[in-house]
Write an enzyme that holds these catalytic residues in place. Sequence first.
Site, mmCIF file in Angstrom:
data_model
loop_
_atom_site.group_PDB
_atom_site.id
_atom_site.type_symbol
_atom_site.label_atom_id
_atom_site.label_comp_id
_atom_site.label_asym_id
_atom_site.label_seq_id
_atom_site.Cartn_x
_atom_site.Cartn_y
_atom_site.Cartn_z
ATOM 1 N N THR A 53 -37.925 -8.259 7.540
ATOM 2 C CA THR A 53 -39.207 -8.302 6.617
ATOM 3 C C THR A 53 -39.335 -6.621 6.463
ATOM 4 O OG1 THR A 53 -40.741 -8.294 8.407
ATOM 5 C CG2 THR A 53 -40.073 -10.359 7.720
ATOM 6 N N CYS A 54 -40.518 -6.273 6.003
ATOM 7 C CA CYS A 54 -40.561 -4.941 5.565
ATOM 8 C C CYS A 54 -41.031 -4.167 6.897
ATOM 9 C CB CYS A 54 -41.735 -4.660 4.618
ATOM 10 S SG CYS A 54 -43.422 -5.441 5.181
ATOM 11 N N GLN A 118 -42.198 -16.257 6.434
ATOM 12 C CA GLN A 118 -41.013 -15.368 6.298
ATOM 13 C C GLN A 118 -40.140 -16.233 7.486
ATOM 14 O OE1 GLN A 118 -43.030 -12.005 7.249
ATOM 15 N NE2 GLN A 118 -42.884 -10.879 5.105
ATOM 16 N N GLY A 187 -44.240 -3.980 -8.984
ATOM 17 C CA GLY A 187 -43.539 -5.096 -8.294
ATOM 18 C C GLY A 187 -44.811 -6.105 -8.639
ATOM 19 N N ALA A 188 -44.485 -7.286 -9.161
ATOM 20 C CA ALA A 188 -45.326 -8.482 -9.400
ATOM 21 C C ALA A 188 -44.974 -9.601 -8.482
ATOM 22 C CB ALA A 188 -45.266 -8.897 -10.774
ATOM 23 N N GLY A 189 -44.477 -9.071 -7.354
ATOM 24 C CA GLY A 189 -44.381 -10.388 -6.280
ATOM 25 C C GLY A 189 -45.658 -10.466 -5.749
#
Length: 410
Positions: A53-54, A118, A187-189
Amino acid sequence: MPLARRLVLLGTSYRTSPVEARERCAVAPEDSAAALRELVAAEGHDEVFLISTCNRTEILISGPGAEAASETVRQRWFLGLGVQECYAYHGTDAVFHLFRVAAGLDSQVLGESEILGQIKDALGRAQDAAAVKSHLQPLVEQALAVGKRVRTETKVGEGTLSVARAAVELAAKVLGRLDRVDALVVGAGETGQLVAKHLRDVGARRIVFCNRTLERAEAAAREHGGEALPLDQLSKVISEVDLTVVSVDAPEPVVRLEHVDAARIRRRDRPPIVIDLSVPRGVDPALAAHAGMLVHGLDDLDAVVSRHHEERRSEVALAENILVEEVHKFLALQAYATLKPVVAGMRARFEEARDAVLGEIDDRELVAALADKLTKRLLNEALTQIKLGTREAFSQERLGETYRQYRERS
């Protein structure tokens, strides 16, 4: 084989390494299948679970040679990280850590629920790659159940910040009132849209969505009220807005120096702020040095979330009690499962001994019923003693002490 030798978790996270180190270890979802196949094919481990993940990349390996193979995994997937930046947990500590992560107790934003999704997605990818089987699949599934229980029975996630909301709060600390702010969301997530929602909630004057796929930007603009641009028109708007939030999944920065009109920015009353929520980073670090913009990353959110952590401290203790209880339950069930062949063997030997004794008695009918009862009674007593011994070996009190030691090492 002892759990410590056949279960190892290696990883790096926001707690141990900066974003520029984490991005080198990140594995994109589309690359996970190849990574899992490579890991499973390596000698020493039969099953592998990978989550990236980030804020973290972690690899959980299970097999007879997991402990010996862990250094190879470290060299291949965490190359260049120091001893303090790449952690390794063995056996019960690995279980504790996985459950903590699922519960949101190890998240930068305490109690956030995104990590559950996640982990679930990572489990699905591992199943598709046949990387998890009889050992790791039930372990990860139990971790998901623990995460849900912690959020149901405690307030650790109640009213929690998300990374998106923390970014908006950081922007407010720098810019002041956000109802006079023009904002660009790159970013359109899921995270980008959540940023937009929080910006709309605080009354941002203008929101522009910029995305690689224009259709997704247009859909986000319709939902949250705003404008939409394709990513190749980024330079048209980035120099005129007050706030840019970037949340993209790309191997290279999508916001670069050539997108910015540095002269125009220098003429402004105050420098615009850019917040990068991406790993790998979506913003070229050169923007801060050469474009006069204030660039913040994920690591800069700590100041915002620390207050939230302090408010949730009492709930963490309750959540940790649940963790110890659930690890105790999991280890006991695993121990019982390993005893099934032993129990089956005991039952067969008891019955053989019974039949041998009955064969020496002339009046079998008279004592057969008594022999059956005696066999069952002795077997039940033996099983009871085995279970009591197993529970004692994994007693909740001992596990509580083990958990405290794990936290001291973490």
